[in-house]
Motif scaffolding. Structure first.
Motif, PDB file in Angstrom:
ATOM      1  N   ASN A  53       3.862  60.787  22.397  1.00  0.00           N
ATOM      2  CA  ASN A  53       4.097  62.160  21.957  1.00  0.00           C
ATOM      3  C   ASN A  53       5.253  62.835  22.698  1.00  0.00           C
ATOM      4  N   ASN A  54       6.377  62.138  22.761  1.00  0.00           N
ATOM      5  CA  ASN A  54       7.592  62.681  23.340  1.00  0.00           C
ATOM      6  C   ASN A  54       8.735  62.493  22.343  1.00  0.00           C
ATOM      7  N   HIS A  55       9.976  62.460  22.838  1.00  0.00           N
ATOM      8  CA  HIS A  55      11.141  62.296  21.974  1.00  0.00           C
ATOM      9  C   HIS A  55      11.997  61.131  22.471  1.00  0.00           C
ATOM     10  N   LEU A  56      11.336  60.091  22.936  1.00  0.00           N
ATOM     11  CA  LEU A  56      12.055  58.932  23.436  1.00  0.00           C
ATOM     12  C   LEU A  56      12.739  58.194  22.292  1.00  0.00           C
ATOM     13  N   SER A  57      13.919  57.660  22.566  1.00  0.00           N
ATOM     14  CA  SER A  57      14.707  56.995  21.526  1.00  0.00           C
ATOM     15  C   SER A  57      15.232  55.663  22.062  1.00  0.00           C
ATOM     16  N   GLY A  58      15.937  54.943  21.186  1.00  0.00           N
ATOM     17  CA  GLY A  58      16.460  53.642  21.589  1.00  0.00           C
ATOM     18  C   GLY A  58      15.387  52.573  21.484  1.00  0.00           C
ATOM     19  N   SER A  59      15.674  51.415  22.024  1.00  0.00           N
ATOM     20  CA  SER A  59      14.764  50.278  21.916  1.00  0.00           C
ATOM     21  C   SER A  59      13.831  50.206  23.118  1.00  0.00           C
ATOM     22  N   ILE A  60      12.760  49.443  22.959  1.00  0.00           N
ATOM     23  CA  ILE A  60      11.852  49.175  24.076  1.00  0.00           C
ATOM     24  C   ILE A  60      12.525  48.163  24.988  1.00  0.00           C
ATOM     25  N   PRO A  61      12.733  48.486  26.265  1.00  0.00           N
ATOM     26  CA  PRO A  61      13.472  47.554  27.133  1.00  0.00           C
ATOM     27  C   PRO A  61      12.706  46.251  27.343  1.00  0.00           C
ATOM     28  N   THR A  62      13.450  45.156  27.382  1.00  0.00           N
ATOM     29  CA  THR A  62      12.811  43.850  27.587  1.00  0.00           C
ATOM     30  C   THR A  62      12.104  43.777  28.936  1.00  0.00           C
ATOM     31  N   SER A  63      12.530  44.604  29.893  1.00  0.00           N
ATOM     32  CA  SER A  63      11.933  44.564  31.235  1.00  0.00           C
ATOM     33  C   SER A  63      10.473  44.984  31.227  1.00  0.00           C
ATOM     34  N   VAL A  64       9.996  45.608  30.137  1.00  0.00           N
ATOM     35  CA  VAL A  64       8.575  45.953  30.042  1.00  0.00           C
ATOM     36  C   VAL A  64       7.732  44.692  30.200  1.00  0.00           C
ATOM     37  N   GLY A  65       8.278  43.554  29.797  1.00  0.00           N
ATOM     38  CA  GLY A  65       7.556  42.297  29.939  1.00  0.00           C
ATOM     39  C   GLY A  65       7.267  41.920  31.378  1.00  0.00           C
ATOM     40  N   GLN A  66       7.940  42.562  32.339  1.00  0.00           N
ATOM     41  CA  GLN A  66       7.699  42.279  33.752  1.00  0.00           C
ATOM     42  C   GLN A  66       6.472  43.004  34.287  1.00  0.00           C
ATOM     43  N   LEU A  67       5.929  43.919  33.510  1.00  0.00           N
ATOM     44  CA  LEU A  67       4.787  44.722  33.965  1.00  0.00           C
ATOM     45  C   LEU A  67       3.501  43.959  33.682  1.00  0.00           C
ATOM     46  N   THR A  68       3.322  42.833  34.341  1.00  0.00           N
ATOM     47  CA  THR A  68       2.258  41.890  33.982  1.00  0.00           C
ATOM     48  C   THR A  68       0.861  42.386  34.352  1.00  0.00           C
ATOM     49  N   LEU A  69       0.753  43.453  35.134  1.00  0.00           N
ATOM     50  CA  LEU A  69      -0.562  44.015  35.457  1.00  0.00           C
ATOM     51  C   LEU A  69      -0.960  45.126  34.481  1.00  0.00           C
ATOM     52  N   LEU A  70      -0.082  45.430  33.534  1.00  0.00           N
ATOM     53  CA  LEU A  70      -0.309  46.539  32.619  1.00  0.00           C
ATOM     54  C   LEU A  70      -1.561  46.306  31.773  1.00  0.00           C
ATOM     55  N   GLU A  71      -2.412  47.338  31.735  1.00  0.00           N
ATOM     56  CA  GLU A  71      -3.635  47.294  30.927  1.00  0.00           C
ATOM     57  C   GLU A  71      -3.558  48.219  29.719  1.00  0.00           C
ATOM     58  N   SER A  72      -2.749  49.265  29.818  1.00  0.00           N
ATOM     59  CA  SER A  72      -2.629  50.223  28.713  1.00  0.00           C
ATOM     60  C   SER A  72      -1.169  50.639  28.562  1.00  0.00           C
ATOM     61  N   LEU A  73      -0.643  50.470  27.342  1.00  0.00           N
ATOM     62  CA  LEU A  73       0.735  50.836  27.032  1.00  0.00           C
ATOM     63  C   LEU A  73       0.725  51.732  25.801  1.00  0.00           C
ATOM     64  N   ASN A  74       1.113  52.982  25.989  1.00  0.00           N
ATOM     65  CA  ASN A  74       1.121  53.950  24.890  1.00  0.00           C
ATOM     66  C   ASN A  74       2.504  54.567  24.767  1.00  0.00           C
ATOM     67  N   LEU A  75       3.187  54.229  23.673  1.00  0.00           N
ATOM     68  CA  LEU A  75       4.499  54.800  23.359  1.00  0.00           C
ATOM     69  C   LEU A  75       4.475  55.439  21.973  1.00  0.00           C
ATOM     70  N   GLU A  76       3.298  55.789  21.484  1.00  0.00           N
ATOM     71  CA  GLU A  76       3.172  56.302  20.122  1.00  0.00           C
ATOM     72  C   GLU A  76       3.843  57.661  19.960  1.00  0.00           C
ATOM     73  N   GLU A  77       4.212  57.962  18.712  1.00  0.00           N
ATOM     74  CA  GLU A  77       4.788  59.253  18.330  1.00  0.00           C
ATOM     75  C   GLU A  77       6.036  59.586  19.152  1.00  0.00           C
ATOM     76  N   ASN A  78       6.998  58.667  19.113  1.00  0.00           N
ATOM     77  CA  ASN A  78       8.324  58.894  19.674  1.00  0.00           C
ATOM     78  C   ASN A  78       9.350  58.583  18.583  1.00  0.00           C
ATOM     79  N   GLN A  79      10.561  58.254  18.980  1.00  0.00           N
ATOM     80  CA  GLN A  79      11.621  57.927  18.019  1.00  0.00           C
ATOM     81  C   GLN A  79      12.251  56.587  18.370  1.00  0.00           C
ATOM     82  N   LEU A  80      11.411  55.663  18.814  1.00  0.00           N
ATOM     83  CA  LEU A  80      11.892  54.362  19.253  1.00  0.00           C
ATOM     84  C   LEU A  80      12.330  53.518  18.050  1.00  0.00           C
ATOM     85  N   THR A  81      13.378  52.745  18.251  1.00  0.00           N
ATOM     86  CA  THR A  81      13.936  51.904  17.184  1.00  0.00           C
ATOM     87  C   THR A  81      14.066  50.469  17.679  1.00  0.00           C
ATOM     88  N   GLY A  82      14.548  49.604  16.782  1.00  0.00           N
ATOM     89  CA  GLY A  82      14.759  48.212  17.162  1.00  0.00           C
ATOM     90  C   GLY A  82      13.504  47.384  16.967  1.00  0.00           C
TER      91      GLY A  82
END
Length: 346
Positions: A172-201
């Motif tokens: 629920n923000n106004h983030l844009s651009g693509s999801i960075p590949t470095s997110v894959g390094q967050l191997t302990l991540l249990e919850s990822l919420n990027l909903e309701e933005n303006q992400l592309t790619g």
């Protein structure tokens, strides 16, 4: 009345500063008391200016961190009769952590000065006192939660440096651009919420490394391309919501390997082809929504009847109910069921 030197008032507390952080300003007018009520002049000196510098302007002392180490700041108050008193306090400058550096880049890239809430960001305060940030006992960032905080701009690759992160909630923000590949390094991540933005790619393949991920929400963006089959590696996944994007191509049958999944929403995309029968392997699935994908077509797989669904929505597709009495009876037991046409008799 005999003039006396100004005795100390409030004791000035020791400071912990971070290398490269902004200067700290201290008001010291209450740290000295002049019995005659005279105005005092202040000076401030650091015992090691390679660690921190000190400057006095009237009763305001500015202390600027330089490099790691310890120093002593001495503040002297002098009255018109040239009598003075001094207070000294310790200042420790510590190394800026990778986590702190990553958060600073994140702040700069996502319009930090215009956030709704940004208390303590970029300050010398411990990271767990920065708005939306939680840390573990070692000061490593474990949670970054800034949902609905007017963030805008792209997500920086530096997010991948937050290696102890378990929750990333930037919905629920106004983030844009693509999801960075470095997110894959967050191997302990249990919850990822990027909903309701303006992400592309496209969805980066690197997501497959998030083997501890339980909740994955990307709904309400402008993401495109195919749904990667590599999602099959997210064994812990319980909620997958990719709705309201522009994903294309078939639903990958590999989704059927996500045995922990109980909520699957792929609605409002441009997916094509049949609903793969492998979805029937999702023994814990309770909610299935593939509505508003006009090119999804064909009979619902009979394998779905193995599931104990609470909600099923396929409206806005060309999916249909197969000619099976057992399947129709199974459908009738689903509490939240959208309208589904019966397949034509071939």
């Amino acid at each position: 009345m005999m003039n006396t030197s100004p005795p100390p008032g409030r004791m000035i507390a020791a400071l912990r500063l971070v290398e490269g952080a902004p200067a700290v300003e201290l008001e010291v007018s209450d740290a000295f008391i002049d019995a005659e009520g005279d105005s005092l002049e202040y000076t401030a000196v650091s015992s090691d200016e390679l660690v921190a510098t000190a400057e006095a302007v009237e009763a305001r002392i500015t202390i600027r961190p330089v490099s790691p180490g310890k120093t002593t700041i001495s503040v002297r108050a002098t009255d018109p009769g040239d009598l003075s008193a001094t207070q000294s306090f310790a200042v420790t400058t510590v190394v800026s952590s990778l986590d702190r550096n990553a958060l600073i880049v994140f702040y700069d890239m996502t319009g930090g000065p215009d956030w709704t809430e940004r208390a303590n960001w970029l300050s010398n305060a411990p990271l767990d006192e920065w708005h939306g940030v939680s840390t573990d006992a070692d000061g490593m960032v474990t949670r970054l939660a800034l949902n609905g905080n007017t963030l805008q701009g792209p997500l920086p690759e530096e997010l991948g440096q937050l290696g102890n992160l378990t929750v990333l909630d930037l919905g629920n923000n106004h983030l844009s651009g693509s999801i960075p590949t470095s997110v894959g390094q967050l191997t302990l991540l249990e919850s990822l919420n990027l909903e309701e933005n303006q992400l592309t790619g496209t969805l980066p393949i690197d997501i497959e490394q998030l083997v501890n991920l339980e909740t994955f929400r990307l709904a309400g963006n402008q993401l495109s391309g195919g749904i990667p089959a590599e999602l099959e590696h997210l064994d812990a996944l319980e909620v997958l919501d990719l709705g309201d994007n522009t994903f294309t191509g078939p639903i990958p049958p590999e989704i059927g390997t996500l045995e922990a999944l109980f909520h699957l929403d792929l609605s409002d995309n441009r997916l094509t082809g049949p609903l793969p029968p492998e979805v029937g392997r999702l023994s814990n699935l309770s909610i299935l929504n593939v509505a508003s994908n006009p090119e999804l077509a064909g009979p619902l797989p009979l394998a779905l009847s193995r599931l104990d669904l609470e909600s099923l929505h396929v409206n806005g597709t060309q999916l249909c109910v197969p000619l099976s009495e057992e399947f129709v009876e199974w459908l009738s037991n689903i509490p939240d069921l959208g309208e589904i046409p019966v397949c034509p008799d071939e």
